[in-house]
Motif scaffolding. Structure first.
Motif, PDB file in Angstrom:
ATOM      1  N   LEU A   1       0.820  -1.221   0.000  1.00 28.47           N
ATOM      2  CA  LEU A   1       0.000   0.000   0.000  1.00 28.47           C
ATOM      3  C   LEU A   1       0.852   1.269   0.000  1.00 28.47           C
ATOM      4  O   LEU A   1       1.010   1.921  -1.031  1.00 28.47           O
ATOM      5  N   ASP A   2       1.430   1.611   1.156  1.00 31.95           N
ATOM      6  CA  ASP A   2       2.220   2.846   1.268  1.00 31.95           C
ATOM      7  C   ASP A   2       3.479   2.750   0.413  1.00 31.95           C
ATOM      8  O   ASP A   2       4.264   1.811   0.544  1.00 31.95           O
ATOM      9  N   GLY A   3       3.674   3.706  -0.471  1.00 22.87           N
ATOM     10  CA  GLY A   3       4.861   3.726  -1.301  1.00 22.87           C
ATOM     11  C   GLY A   3       4.737   2.912  -2.564  1.00 22.87           C
ATOM     12  O   GLY A   3       5.660   2.905  -3.389  1.00 22.87           O
TER      13      GLY A   3
ATOM     14  N   VAL B   1       9.166   6.054   5.496  1.00 25.02           N
ATOM     15  CA  VAL B   1       7.747   5.721   5.604  1.00 25.02           C
ATOM     16  C   VAL B   1       7.487   4.219   5.520  1.00 25.02           C
ATOM     17  O   VAL B   1       6.721   3.671   6.314  1.00 25.02           O
ATOM     18  N   SER B   2       8.135   3.532   4.579  1.00 30.26           N
ATOM     19  CA  SER B   2       7.862   2.105   4.402  1.00 30.26           C
ATOM     20  C   SER B   2       8.322   1.262   5.586  1.00 30.26           C
ATOM     21  O   SER B   2       7.917   0.110   5.721  1.00 30.26           O
ATOM     22  N   ASN B   3       9.148   1.839   6.446  1.00 30.62           N
ATOM     23  CA  ASN B   3       9.597   1.104   7.633  1.00 30.62           C
ATOM     24  C   ASN B   3       8.661   1.278   8.813  1.00 30.62           C
ATOM     25  O   ASN B   3       8.891   0.716   9.887  1.00 30.62           O
ATOM     26  N   GLY B   4       7.589   2.076   8.636  1.00 30.28           N
ATOM     27  CA  GLY B   4       6.563   2.179   9.656  1.00 30.28           C
ATOM     28  C   GLY B   4       6.726   3.350  10.612  1.00 30.28           C
ATOM     29  O   GLY B   4       7.718   4.081  10.593  1.00 30.28           O
ATOM     30  N   ALA B   5       5.714   3.510  11.470  1.00 29.42           N
ATOM     31  CA  ALA B   5       5.664   4.636  12.399  1.00 29.42           C
ATOM     32  C   ALA B   5       6.842   4.647  13.362  1.00 29.42           C
ATOM     33  O   ALA B   5       7.384   5.705  13.695  1.00 29.42           O
ATOM     34  N   ARG B   6       7.224   3.480  13.832  1.00 31.08           N
ATOM     35  CA  ARG B   6       8.346   3.416  14.771  1.00 31.08           C
ATOM     36  C   ARG B   6       9.607   3.994  14.145  1.00 31.08           C
ATOM     37  O   ARG B   6      10.337   4.764  14.771  1.00 31.08           O
TER      38      ARG B   6
ATOM     39  N   THR C   1      -0.616  -5.458   2.996  1.00 33.73           N
ATOM     40  CA  THR C   1       0.149  -4.406   3.648  1.00 33.73           C
ATOM     41  C   THR C   1       0.474  -4.763   5.097  1.00 33.73           C
ATOM     42  O   THR C   1      -0.238  -5.557   5.720  1.00 33.73           O
ATOM     43  N   ASN C   2       1.532  -4.164   5.621  1.00 37.23           N
ATOM     44  CA  ASN C   2       1.834  -4.273   7.043  1.00 37.23           C
ATOM     45  C   ASN C   2       1.210  -3.129   7.828  1.00 37.23           C
ATOM     46  O   ASN C   2       1.443  -2.991   9.025  1.00 37.23           O
ATOM     47  N   LYS C   3       0.386  -2.320   7.164  1.00 33.57           N
ATOM     48  CA  LYS C   3      -0.320  -1.219   7.816  1.00 33.57           C
ATOM     49  C   LYS C   3      -1.564  -1.782   8.511  1.00 33.57           C
ATOM     50  O   LYS C   3      -2.365  -2.465   7.872  1.00 33.57           O
ATOM     51  N   PRO C   4      -1.746  -1.540   9.805  1.00 38.17           N
ATOM     52  CA  PRO C   4      -2.912  -2.090  10.511  1.00 38.17           C
ATOM     53  C   PRO C   4      -4.242  -1.669   9.883  1.00 38.17           C
ATOM     54  O   PRO C   4      -4.354  -0.608   9.267  1.00 38.17           O
ATOM     55  N   GLU C   5      -5.241  -2.515  10.055  1.00 40.69           N
ATOM     56  CA  GLU C   5      -6.564  -2.275   9.476  1.00 40.69           C
ATOM     57  C   GLU C   5      -7.167  -0.951   9.957  1.00 40.69           C
ATOM     58  O   GLU C   5      -7.888  -0.278   9.209  1.00 40.69           O
TER      59      GLU C   5
ATOM     60  N   TYR D   1       9.949   3.744  -7.330  1.00 44.40           N
ATOM     61  CA  TYR D   1       9.464   5.096  -7.066  1.00 44.40           C
ATOM     62  C   TYR D   1       9.001   5.272  -5.619  1.00 44.40           C
ATOM     63  O   TYR D   1       8.596   6.360  -5.228  1.00 44.40           O
ATOM     64  N   GLY D   2       9.043   4.188  -4.842  1.00 44.22           N
ATOM     65  CA  GLY D   2       8.470   4.222  -3.494  1.00 44.22           C
ATOM     66  C   GLY D   2       9.376   4.839  -2.454  1.00 44.22           C
ATOM     67  O   GLY D   2      10.295   5.605  -2.770  1.00 44.22           O
ATOM     68  N   TYR D   3       9.126   4.480  -1.215  1.00 44.60           N
ATOM     69  CA  TYR D   3       9.833   5.077  -0.081  1.00 44.60           C
ATOM     70  C   TYR D   3      11.100   4.291   0.208  1.00 44.60           C
ATOM     71  O   TYR D   3      11.145   3.436   1.094  1.00 44.60           O
ATOM     72  N   ILE D   4      12.123   4.586  -0.554  1.00 42.31           N
ATOM     73  CA  ILE D   4      13.352   3.809  -0.530  1.00 42.31           C
ATOM     74  C   ILE D   4      14.509   4.690  -0.098  1.00 42.31           C
ATOM     75  O   ILE D   4      14.684   5.804  -0.610  1.00 42.31           O
ATOM     76  N   ASP D   5      15.287   4.190   0.834  1.00 43.92           N
ATOM     77  CA  ASP D   5      16.466   4.905   1.307  1.00 43.92           C
ATOM     78  C   ASP D   5      17.409   5.189   0.142  1.00 43.92           C
ATOM     79  O   ASP D   5      17.600   4.355  -0.744  1.00 43.92           O
ATOM     80  N   ALA D   6      17.987   6.386   0.153  1.00 50.12           N
ATOM     81  CA  ALA D   6      18.847   6.810  -0.951  1.00 50.12           C
ATOM     82  C   ALA D   6      20.040   5.881  -1.152  1.00 50.12           C
ATOM     83  O   ALA D   6      20.590   5.793  -2.261  1.00 50.12           O
ATOM     84  N   ASP D   7      20.467   5.199  -0.109  1.00 52.56           N
ATOM     85  CA  ASP D   7      21.629   4.308  -0.206  1.00 52.56           C
ATOM     86  C   ASP D   7      21.263   2.882  -0.615  1.00 52.56           C
ATOM     87  O   ASP D   7      22.152   2.035  -0.735  1.00 52.56           O
TER      88      ASP D   7
END
Length: 225
Positions: A12-14, A48-53, A112-116, A190-196
């Motif tokens: 979902l996200d990214g 973002v793709s690594n979650g809120a924590r 997704t790993n995003k909670p319902e 194109y998603g939320y990927i670390d530049a490295d």
């Protein structure tokens, strides 16, 4: 004869939705409450793709063992629940892709790993909830990605074979989950990927740099026009 395409599953996200602007507002609101300077959208997108924590830890430069972490994390989730669907939109090319899949009667779903609690309002706000043939969140399974269980459950709900299903995601755990389920995979660059991060190291079957590349890729792989 080309391999049949029975279904397409997405993270979902990214991957489907650009949720970073709403997370950006939430994190900067949290920083402001603590009297700290804001972070840039570009900085936050990588987390973002690594979650809120992960977003809390990155923005506050702490780890989960910090005495402040639990309070900040809970406050962030509370703020996000109030700001779920303000600036979130599908990535360019996704709406056309979903329309095209539906025109060809190829069901699509979300894993997704995003909670319902957060997934459902966002999907409903964008009128996607009832179009998806399956929406699998961590609440629905015992093991979350990169375990293949969520993908297997989506296939069961849709009634498709994993080997004839494609999974698209913007994190290495998505590709690992898809591979472990026996699916073909597309890495969403194109998603939320670390530049490295070198996504070519993920061993996906295919790679795209923008969401608008997915439809022509599927047209070239399958007998669909």
């Amino acid at each position: 004869m080309s391999q049949p395409l029975e279904a397409v599953l997405f993270d979902l996200d990214g991957t489907v939705l650009d949720t970073a602007p709403d997370f950006h507002w939430v994190v900067n609101q949290l920083l402001a409450e603590e009297g700290l300077e804001p972070v840039s959208l570009e900085f936050l997108r990588e987390h973002v793709s690594n979650g809120a924590r992960a977003m809390v830890c990155a923005a506050f430069e702490i780890d989960i063992t910090d005495s402040r972490f639990t309070t900040l994390h809970q406050r962030m989730l509370s703020l996000y629940l109030q700001h779920l669907d303000v600036d979130t939109i599908p990535f360019q090319g996704i709406s056309d892709l979903l329309d095209w899949l539906e025109q060809h009667q190829v069901p699509w779903g979300i894993v997704t790993n995003k909670p319902e609690l957060y997934t459902t309002p966002v999907m409903e706000g964008l009128n996607l909830q009832h179009r998806a043939s399956s929406i699998i969140c961590p609440d629905h399974v015992t093991e979350r990605k990169p375990h293949p269980e969520p993908l297997f459950l989506a296939c069961t709900q849709i009634g498709c074979l994993p080997e004839n299903t494609l999974y698209v995601g913007d994190h290495i755990r998505d590709i690992e989950s898809g591979r472990r389920a026996g699916m073909k995979t597309i890495a969403a660059g194109y998603g939320y990927i670390d530049a490295d991060t070198d996504i070519r190291s993920w061993a996906a079957d295919h790679y795209v740099d923008c969401a608008s590349e997915i439809k022509p890729l599927l047209q070239s792989l399958y007998a669909l026009q």
